[in-house]
Write a protein that holds these residues in place. Structure first.
Motif, mmCIF file in Angstrom:
data_model
loop_
_atom_site.group_PDB
_atom_site.id
_atom_site.type_symbol
_atom_site.label_atom_id
_atom_site.label_comp_id
_atom_site.label_asym_id
_atom_site.label_seq_id
_atom_site.Cartn_x
_atom_site.Cartn_y
_atom_site.Cartn_z
ATOM 1 N N VAL A 1 0.839 -1.206 0.000
ATOM 2 C CA VAL A 1 0.000 0.000 0.000
ATOM 3 C C VAL A 1 0.870 1.251 0.000
ATOM 4 C CG1 VAL A 1 -1.676 1.344 1.331
ATOM 5 C CG2 VAL A 1 -1.959 -1.131 1.106
ATOM 6 N N LEU A 2 1.907 1.261 0.838
ATOM 7 C CA LEU A 2 2.818 2.414 0.876
ATOM 8 C C LEU A 2 3.508 2.615 -0.471
ATOM 9 C CD1 LEU A 2 4.494 1.880 4.381
ATOM 10 C CD2 LEU A 2 2.791 3.600 3.781
ATOM 11 N N LYS A 3 3.946 1.512 -1.063
ATOM 12 C CA LYS A 3 4.629 1.605 -2.354
ATOM 13 C C LYS A 3 3.684 2.086 -3.444
ATOM 14 C CE LYS A 3 7.846 -1.008 -5.245
ATOM 15 N NZ LYS A 3 8.508 -2.326 -5.465
ATOM 16 N N ALA A 4 2.421 1.660 -3.389
ATOM 17 C CA ALA A 4 1.446 2.096 -4.390
ATOM 18 C C ALA A 4 1.215 3.605 -4.325
ATOM 19 C CB ALA A 4 0.127 1.357 -4.182
ATOM 20 N N GLY A 5 1.403 4.180 -3.138
ATOM 21 C CA GLY A 5 1.268 5.626 -2.990
ATOM 22 C C GLY A 5 2.568 6.363 -3.208
ATOM 23 N N GLY A 6 3.643 5.643 -3.576
ATOM 24 C CA GLY A 6 4.942 6.275 -3.782
ATOM 25 C C GLY A 6 5.547 6.805 -2.506
ATOM 26 N N LEU A 7 5.225 6.154 -1.372
ATOM 27 C CA LEU A 7 5.586 6.673 -0.060
ATOM 28 C C LEU A 7 6.870 6.052 0.478
ATOM 29 C CD1 LEU A 7 1.964 6.444 1.280
ATOM 30 C CD2 LEU A 7 3.201 8.583 0.888
ATOM 31 N N LEU A 8 7.363 6.639 1.557
ATOM 32 C CA LEU A 8 8.526 6.135 2.268
ATOM 33 C C LEU A 8 8.121 5.918 3.726
ATOM 34 C CD1 LEU A 8 10.048 8.939 0.524
ATOM 35 C CD2 LEU A 8 11.588 7.002 0.563
ATOM 36 N N THR A 9 9.060 5.474 4.530
ATOM 37 C CA THR A 9 8.832 5.353 5.959
ATOM 38 C C THR A 9 10.177 5.401 6.651
ATOM 39 O OG1 THR A 9 7.691 4.059 7.666
ATOM 40 C CG2 THR A 9 8.925 2.826 5.984
ATOM 41 N N GLY A 10 10.191 5.275 7.968
ATOM 42 C CA GLY A 10 11.441 5.361 8.701
ATOM 43 C C GLY A 10 12.147 4.023 8.805
ATOM 44 N N GLY A 11 13.278 4.009 9.496
ATOM 45 C CA GLY A 11 13.989 2.770 9.773
ATOM 46 C C GLY A 11 14.591 2.115 8.543
ATOM 47 N N THR A 12 14.873 0.826 8.692
ATOM 48 C CA THR A 12 15.470 0.084 7.587
ATOM 49 C C THR A 12 14.492 -0.089 6.431
ATOM 50 O OG1 THR A 12 14.913 -1.949 8.785
ATOM 51 C CG2 THR A 12 17.169 -1.159 8.964
ATOM 52 N N ALA A 13 13.197 -0.098 6.730
ATOM 53 C CA ALA A 13 12.213 -0.132 5.645
ATOM 54 C C ALA A 13 12.324 1.136 4.802
ATOM 55 C CB ALA A 13 10.803 -0.270 6.204
ATOM 56 N N GLY A 14 12.570 2.267 5.473
ATOM 57 C CA GLY A 14 12.768 3.516 4.746
ATOM 58 C C GLY A 14 14.002 3.462 3.866
ATOM 59 N N LEU A 15 15.095 2.889 4.382
ATOM 60 C CA LEU A 15 16.297 2.721 3.567
ATOM 61 C C LEU A 15 16.024 1.825 2.362
ATOM 62 C CD1 LEU A 15 19.170 2.258 6.197
ATOM 63 C CD2 LEU A 15 18.744 4.242 4.729
ATOM 64 N N ALA A 16 15.242 0.775 2.591
ATOM 65 C CA ALA A 16 14.911 -0.131 1.490
ATOM 66 C C ALA A 16 14.090 0.588 0.426
ATOM 67 C CB ALA A 16 14.153 -1.344 2.022
ATOM 68 N N PHE A 17 13.135 1.415 0.865
ATOM 69 C CA PHE A 17 12.348 2.197 -0.089
ATOM 70 C C PHE A 17 13.251 3.143 -0.882
ATOM 71 C CE2 PHE A 17 8.208 1.433 2.210
ATOM 72 C CZ PHE A 17 7.534 0.956 1.105
ATOM 73 N N LEU A 18 14.204 3.793 -0.205
ATOM 74 C CA LEU A 18 15.119 4.697 -0.896
ATOM 75 C C LEU A 18 15.910 3.952 -1.968
ATOM 76 C CD1 LEU A 18 16.536 6.837 2.066
ATOM 77 C CD2 LEU A 18 15.061 7.629 0.214
ATOM 78 N N LEU A 19 16.406 2.773 -1.626
ATOM 79 C CA LEU A 19 17.148 1.980 -2.605
ATOM 80 C C LEU A 19 16.255 1.557 -3.766
ATOM 81 C CD1 LEU A 19 19.293 -0.309 -0.258
ATOM 82 C CD2 LEU A 19 20.124 1.481 -1.788
ATOM 83 N N THR A 20 15.006 1.237 -3.446
ATOM 84 C CA THR A 20 14.070 0.824 -4.494
ATOM 85 C C THR A 20 13.776 1.962 -5.461
ATOM 86 O OG1 THR A 20 13.027 -0.788 -3.012
ATOM 87 C CG2 THR A 20 11.751 -0.078 -4.922
ATOM 88 N N TYR A 21 13.542 3.162 -4.911
ATOM 89 C CA TYR A 21 13.213 4.309 -5.757
ATOM 90 C C TYR A 21 14.431 4.846 -6.507
ATOM 91 C CZ TYR A 21 8.781 4.429 -3.184
ATOM 92 O OH TYR A 21 7.560 4.110 -2.626
ATOM 93 N N ALA A 22 15.616 4.696 -5.911
ATOM 94 C CA ALA A 22 16.825 5.248 -6.525
ATOM 95 C C ALA A 22 17.484 4.283 -7.505
ATOM 96 C CB ALA A 22 17.826 5.645 -5.446
ATOM 97 N N THR A 23 17.199 2.983 -7.357
ATOM 98 C CA THR A 23 17.803 1.976 -8.228
ATOM 99 C C THR A 23 16.703 1.037 -8.730
ATOM 100 O OG1 THR A 23 18.217 0.336 -6.483
ATOM 101 C CG2 THR A 23 19.864 2.068 -6.761
ATOM 102 N N ALA A 24 17.114 0.008 -9.422
ATOM 103 C CA ALA A 24 16.162 -0.990 -9.909
ATOM 104 C C ALA A 24 16.011 -2.156 -8.937
ATOM 105 C CB ALA A 24 16.603 -1.511 -11.275
ATOM 106 N N LEU A 25 16.585 -2.017 -7.740
ATOM 107 C CA LEU A 25 16.566 -3.099 -6.757
ATOM 108 C C LEU A 25 15.151 -3.330 -6.233
ATOM 109 C CD1 LEU A 25 18.769 -4.922 -5.508
ATOM 110 C CD2 LEU A 25 18.799 -3.379 -3.544
ATOM 111 N N ASP A 26 14.764 -4.598 -6.125
ATOM 112 C CA ASP A 26 13.458 -4.960 -5.583
ATOM 113 C C ASP A 26 13.421 -4.649 -4.089
ATOM 114 O OD1 ASP A 26 10.837 -6.659 -5.802
ATOM 115 O OD2 ASP A 26 11.935 -7.525 -4.112
ATOM 116 N N PHE A 27 12.245 -4.209 -3.581
ATOM 117 C CA PHE A 27 12.129 -3.839 -2.173
ATOM 118 C C PHE A 27 12.478 -5.001 -1.256
ATOM 119 C CE2 PHE A 27 9.862 -3.857 1.841
ATOM 120 C CZ PHE A 27 10.199 -2.629 2.372
#
Length: 211
Positions: free
Chosen positions: A40-66
């Motif tokens: 749901v967060l990804k569908a809204g193009g959102l981020l969050t804190g913690g390591t999940a937030g880092l994972a989202f940053l990597l996903t949005y900045a690269t082609a890496l899967d969440f």
């Protein structure tokens, strides 16, 4: 006789401890809810804190899967979990993170979440992730993250865990400006607030003592 005791250890529980079967159910259910929250967060193009937030940053900045990014960024934190919270907690957390990573990679092939309003996605995604964490906490597990490192640094150097957590989440927020608009970041903060409200209101050890 020993076989009966082994089976009893798997299925029996008390008011103060969960059985192995209950722990397995809790970790699976928590991981499934976390997966849906992330979707749901990804569908809204959102981020969050913690390591999940880092994972989202990597996903949005690269082609890496969440899922893969989430699994990778959590790897260094298992050492701190083992040192601060013990082997049992660390193993349960590893399983929860690994299962959540796999589910977030596989489930989108079977469940599709279309275009999502960022604010609505933040609210619903926040509730789902908060409920997932609540279940995992009640079974002595987590989804990894900065909280473990913060507790370790508090024990090791006397640094306030809350301040360490705030600093690390603040760094993720600053990095977010490179991949998201201020509106998306504001909605992401709202989602993080919802997650913490769910935990703060529903997770009290004096009300729920089974571990």
């Amino acid at each position: 006789m020993s076989e009966n005791r082994f089976l009893a250890g798997i299925v029996s529980s008390t008011s103060e401890s969960h059985s192995a079967l209950e722990d397995a159910q809790g970790i699976i259910a928590g991981s499934m809810l976390a997966c849906l929250g992330v979707m749901v967060l990804k569908a809204g193009g959102l981020l969050t804190g913690g390591t999940a937030g880092l994972a989202f940053l990597l996903t949005y900045a690269t082609a890496l899967d969440f899922g893969l990014a989430f699994f990778i960024v959590n790897l260094p934190f298992y050492y701190f979990a083992w040192k601060r919270l013990g082997l049992k907690f660390t193993l349960k957390t590893f399983v929860a993170v690994a299962l959540t990573s796999v589910l977030t990679a596989v489930v989108p092939d079977f469940i599709s979440i279309g275009e999502t309003d960022p604010l609505v996605g933040a609210l619903f995604g926040g509730v789902l992730v908060g409920a997932a964490l609540l279940i995992l906490f009640r079974h002595s597990a987590s989804l990894g993250g900065f909280g473990i490192l913060a507790l370790y640094l508090q024990d090791r150097f006397g640094w306030k865990a809350g301040y360490v957590q705030l600093m690390l989440d603040g760094c993720v927020l600053l990095l977010s400006f490179f991949v998201a608009t201020p509106f998306i970041i504001a909605c992401s903060v709202a989602g993080a607030v919802v997650i913490n409200l769910v935990l703060a209101i529903n997770h009290r050890r004096d009300r729920y003592i089974a571990m």
